[in-house]
Enzyme design. Structure first.
Site, PDB file in Angstrom:
ATOM      1  N   ASP A  98     -40.501   0.887 -45.437  1.00 58.93           N
ATOM      2  CA  ASP A  98     -40.436  -0.129 -46.487  1.00 58.93           C
ATOM      3  C   ASP A  98     -41.711   0.013 -47.316  1.00 58.93           C
ATOM      4  OD1 ASP A  98     -39.134  -3.483 -46.150  1.00 58.93           O
ATOM      5  OD2 ASP A  98     -39.983  -2.500 -47.928  1.00 58.93           O
ATOM      6  N   ASP A 199     -39.258  -1.866 -52.200  1.00 55.10           N
ATOM      7  CA  ASP A 199     -39.291  -3.317 -52.334  1.00 55.10           C
ATOM      8  C   ASP A 199     -39.385  -3.750 -53.799  1.00 55.10           C
ATOM      9  OD1 ASP A 199     -39.912  -5.954 -50.867  1.00 55.10           O
ATOM     10  OD2 ASP A 199     -41.515  -5.822 -52.343  1.00 55.10           O
ATOM     11  N   GLU A 250     -34.439  -2.005 -53.519  1.00 55.40           N
ATOM     12  CA  GLU A 250     -34.088  -3.427 -53.466  1.00 55.40           C
ATOM     13  C   GLU A 250     -34.061  -3.896 -54.907  1.00 55.40           C
ATOM     14  OE1 GLU A 250     -36.846  -6.465 -52.862  1.00 55.40           O
ATOM     15  OE2 GLU A 250     -35.547  -7.604 -51.553  1.00 55.40           O
ATOM     16  N   HIS A 314     -34.156  -9.595 -43.417  1.00 54.48           N
ATOM     17  CA  HIS A 314     -35.286 -10.463 -43.072  1.00 54.48           C
ATOM     18  C   HIS A 314     -35.508 -11.560 -44.112  1.00 54.48           C
ATOM     19  CE1 HIS A 314     -36.764  -7.674 -45.973  1.00 54.48           C
ATOM     20  NE2 HIS A 314     -37.839  -8.400 -46.118  1.00 54.48           N
ATOM     21  N   ASP A 315     -34.795 -11.457 -45.247  1.00 55.95           N
ATOM     22  CA  ASP A 315     -34.930 -12.488 -46.301  1.00 55.95           C
ATOM     23  C   ASP A 315     -33.728 -13.421 -46.349  1.00 55.95           C
ATOM     24  OD1 ASP A 315     -36.293 -10.137 -48.720  1.00 55.95           O
ATOM     25  OD2 ASP A 315     -37.309 -11.393 -47.237  1.00 55.95           O
TER      26      ASP A 315
HETATM   27  O1  TEU Z   1     -37.996  -9.465 -51.601  1.00 61.20           O
HETATM   28  C1  TEU Z   1     -37.829  -9.366 -53.008  1.00 61.20           C
HETATM   29  C2  TEU Z   1     -37.092 -10.550 -53.512  1.00 61.20           C
HETATM   30  O2  TEU Z   1     -37.253 -11.616 -53.035  1.00 61.20           O
HETATM   31  C3  TEU Z   1     -36.188 -10.330 -54.656  1.00 61.20           C
HETATM   32  O3  TEU Z   1     -36.484  -9.058 -55.236  1.00 61.20           O
HETATM   33  C4  TEU Z   1     -34.726 -10.271 -54.277  1.00 61.20           C
HETATM   34  O4  TEU Z   1     -34.044 -10.542 -55.490  1.00 61.20           O
HETATM   35  C5  TEU Z   1     -34.277 -11.332 -53.288  1.00 61.20           C
HETATM   36  O5  TEU Z   1     -34.726 -11.016 -51.991  1.00 61.20           O
HETATM   37  C6  TEU Z   1     -32.788 -11.383 -53.314  1.00 61.20           C
HETATM   38  O6  TEU Z   1     -32.408 -12.560 -52.684  1.00 61.20           O
HETATM   39  C7  TEU Z   1     -38.898  -8.466 -51.153  1.00 61.20           C
HETATM   40  C8  TEU Z   1     -39.028  -8.547 -49.653  1.00 61.20           C
HETATM   41  O7  TEU Z   1     -37.769  -8.260 -49.063  1.00 61.20           O
HETATM   42  C9  TEU Z   1     -39.538  -9.918 -49.302  1.00 61.20           C
HETATM   43  O8  TEU Z   1     -39.614 -10.084 -47.877  1.00 61.20           O
HETATM   44  C10 TEU Z   1     -40.919 -10.096 -49.912  1.00 61.20           C
HETATM   45  O9  TEU Z   1     -41.373 -11.416 -49.675  1.00 61.20           O
HETATM   46  C11 TEU Z   1     -40.878  -9.844 -51.437  1.00 61.20           C
HETATM   47  O10 TEU Z   1     -40.175  -8.652 -51.766  1.00 61.20           O
HETATM   48  C12 TEU Z   1     -42.285  -9.667 -51.986  1.00 61.20           C
HETATM   49  O11 TEU Z   1     -42.766  -8.408 -51.584  1.00 61.20           O
END
Ligand code: TEU
Length: 546
Positions: A98, A199, A250, A314-315
């Site tokens: 990642d 990311d 992502e 994880h989100d």
């Molecule tokens: O998440 C990125 C993020 O929150 C958005 O790009 C995305 O649209 C969203 O997740 C969709 O619901 C990434 C990581 O996965 C997250 O854990 C981090 O907190 C974030 O970036 C900041 O690096």
């Protein structure tokens, strides 16, 4: 469609800090992951996606990097990381890292230099702007705070952050910065990793005009701005195309048409992507909406570029809780969701614990939560005068911590995750839901995932087969009925995403076929025929049509 190893893969996401703690400090670590690699291998997956392990103050659980070429001591050392890579490869699996290049930690030496003075050579590695009328340059929100700007008294300017204050955005307009990122990427690829999960990659280019947004709360203006694809094409040109590797972006807020710009095989940008049309826009299960999203992405991407299939990470909270049934039908529902994700077109991602049907969690107090996004939002809402308990309740269901509770290995203290005090509470249901129990049960969710993954290995139709819904059920809000076809091989997938039984009679065109049941999440129903398929609650069936 050209065949590649990553298109044929199943990916397992390891949120290492919640996976397995080998030294009793309460955090999972890389040594712990090494000790559990056989468990992952036995599942049958091909690729491990490792969440960020780089040196970090850990404000956003590793997504605030302060040294791209060192390992966070909480996770281990570079020596342990090297051993992890070697042990993953020794088992015939691959490792993708990642990587966060949209921003760094505010403690990264680059940012410390950048903020030291207006004429520091690295000032322009980040995004600094003068105040406007004594306030922030624009009214933009960030993902994690009411303003995307933070005032820096020492140099009398604001800096931009898409996420937390502690995560200043890098200035991708700066060619010197970009070259340094590309060098760092090669540092990791030359160590032998097999790719990157990139990311927040859709945010690299900022809005051209630093002017107020009409609706600051709708933060889509942060993504997919002009110049973005120039950066990604340059990244591919200077780094990716020189390695046999996989990239998955992502990509926030992308439509299928926008997504094709990232992954179109003629674009020379990324291999594949995560889009969030489901996780961002479908608060709870809506079969018709889900089908519509799948249909659009298939129509635009198929044969041109690759998509992913996932419903949690994880989100995003545990899929069996958010989109299935984590009550009386938890086992059947977890298997049905897996069947859907593994038989729809796209690379399936398994988030740790999904393979044993782990569920979301409810903690009683905000103090038991860790997620900076949730805690910042809680404080913001309470500052507005809302009742704290009501705010907590409103945030619990979608808190990212739902998916970050420790992996449940067995029914011993702390679910066997740690001998210390876990950094976040274990889900209290670990005595009923744990790996040991699933491994001992031939009908467990884990064993079902193994069969699904095995099917993919043995049948290319799951990877390269054309997808077609049976029109009779396109608008059905419980049943999902579709085929995958590759050459002479035709599979029929029938899913009853409902707490109620259902039965279907296949259209005349299918009545000449013999239904050869390949996999079901219930004991076989001998009486079935094309004339009549009886489906129990949350029943999933995969047939080969002969
Ligand atoms: O998440 C990125 C993020 O929150 C958005 O790009 C995305 O649209 C969203 O997740 C969709 O619901 C990434 C990581 O996965 C997250 O854990 C981090 O907190 C974030 O970036 C900041 O690096």
């Amino acid at each position: 469609m050209n065949k590649t190893w990553w298109k044929e893969s199943v990916v397992y996401q390891v949120y290492w800090r919640s996976f397995y703690d080998s030294d009793g400090d309460g955090y999972g670590d890389l040594e712990g992951l090494i000790q559990k690699l056989d468990y992952i291998k036995e599942l049958g997956v091909d690729i491990i996606w490792l969440n960020p392990v780089y040196e970090s103050p850990d404000k956003d659980n590793g997504y605030d990097i302060s040294d791209y070429e060192a390992i966070m001591p909480k996770a281990g050392t570079m020596e342990v990381w090297e051993r992890l890579l070697s042990e993953v490869h020794a088992r015939g699996m691959k490792l993708i890292m990642d990587l966060v290049v949209n921003h760094t930690s505010d403690r990264h030496p680059w940012f410390l230099e950048s903020r030291s003075s207006r004429d520091n050579p690295k000032r322009n590695w980040y995004i600094w702007k003068d105040a406007k009328d004594g306030k922030a340059p624009t009214n933009w929100r960030s993902y994690f705070s009411p303003s995307a700007w933070e005032w820096d008294e020492a140099t009398g300017q604001y800096y931009f952050h898409s996420f937390a204050v502690e995560q200043p955005d890098l200035n991708w307009e700066n060619p010197e910065l970009r070259q340094e990122i590309y060098r760092m990427m090669r540092f990791w690829l030359d160590k032998g990793i097999d790719g990157f999960r990139l990311d927040a990659i859709a945010l690299l280019a900022k809005p051209k005009a630093f002017s107020d947004a009409e609706n600051p709360a709708d933060i889509r203006y942060l993504a997919n701005n002009p110049g973005l694809h120039d950066y990604i094409r340059e990244m591919n040109e200077q780094v990716f195309r020189h390695y046999d590797m996989m990239t998955v972006g992502e990509t926030a807020f992308v439509s299928p048409e926008e997504g094709l710009k990232f992954v179109g095989e003629d674009r020379n940008e990324l291999n594949t992507l995560f889009h969030f049309e489901v996780c961002d826009e479908m608060p709870s299960w809506d079969m018709r909406r889900f089908k519509e999203i799948q249909r659009r992405w298939y129509q635009v991407l198929w044969g041109k570029g690759s998509n992913s299939q996932f419903l949690n990470n994880h989100d995003h909270t545990r899929q069996v809780t958010r989109y299935g049934n984590d009550g009386p039908y938890r086992v059947q529902s977890a298997k049905l969701l897996a069947t859907m994700l593994h038989t729809l077109p796209g690379i399936p991602y398994i988030y740790q614990g999904e393979e044993i049907g782990m569920t979301g969690v409810r903690f009683d107090s905000i103090d038991q939560y860790n997620d900076i996004a949730m805690k910042n939002r809680y404080e913001e809402e309470v500052r507005k005068g809302r009742d704290p308990q009501e705010v907590l309740r409103s945030l619990q269901a979608l808190s990212r911590d739902n998916s970050r509770t420790p992996m449940q290995w067995n029914d011993s203290l702390n679910a066997g995750f740690t001998t210390g005090t876990p950094w976040i509470n274990v889900n209290p249901n670990y005595k009923e839901i744990n790996v040991e129990k699933d491994l001992a049960d031939p009908n467990s969710i884990y064993r079902y995932y193994q069969k699904l993954i095995r099917l993919r290995k043995d049948h290319e139709v799951m990877v390269y087969g054309d997808f077609e819904e049976l029109p009779e059920w396109m608008e059905d809000e419980r049943l999902y009925v579709y085929t995958r076809t590759l050459g002479d091989t035709r599979w029929l997938i029938v899913l009853n995403h409902s707490d109620d039984p259902s039965s279907i009679r296949l259209p005349a065109a299918y009545r000449e076929f013999t239904l050869n049941l390949l996999l079901s999440n219930y004991p076989e129903n001998e009486a079935d025929s094309a004339d009549r398929i009886e489906l129990r609650p949350h029943e999933a069936r995969i047939y080969e049509l002969r």
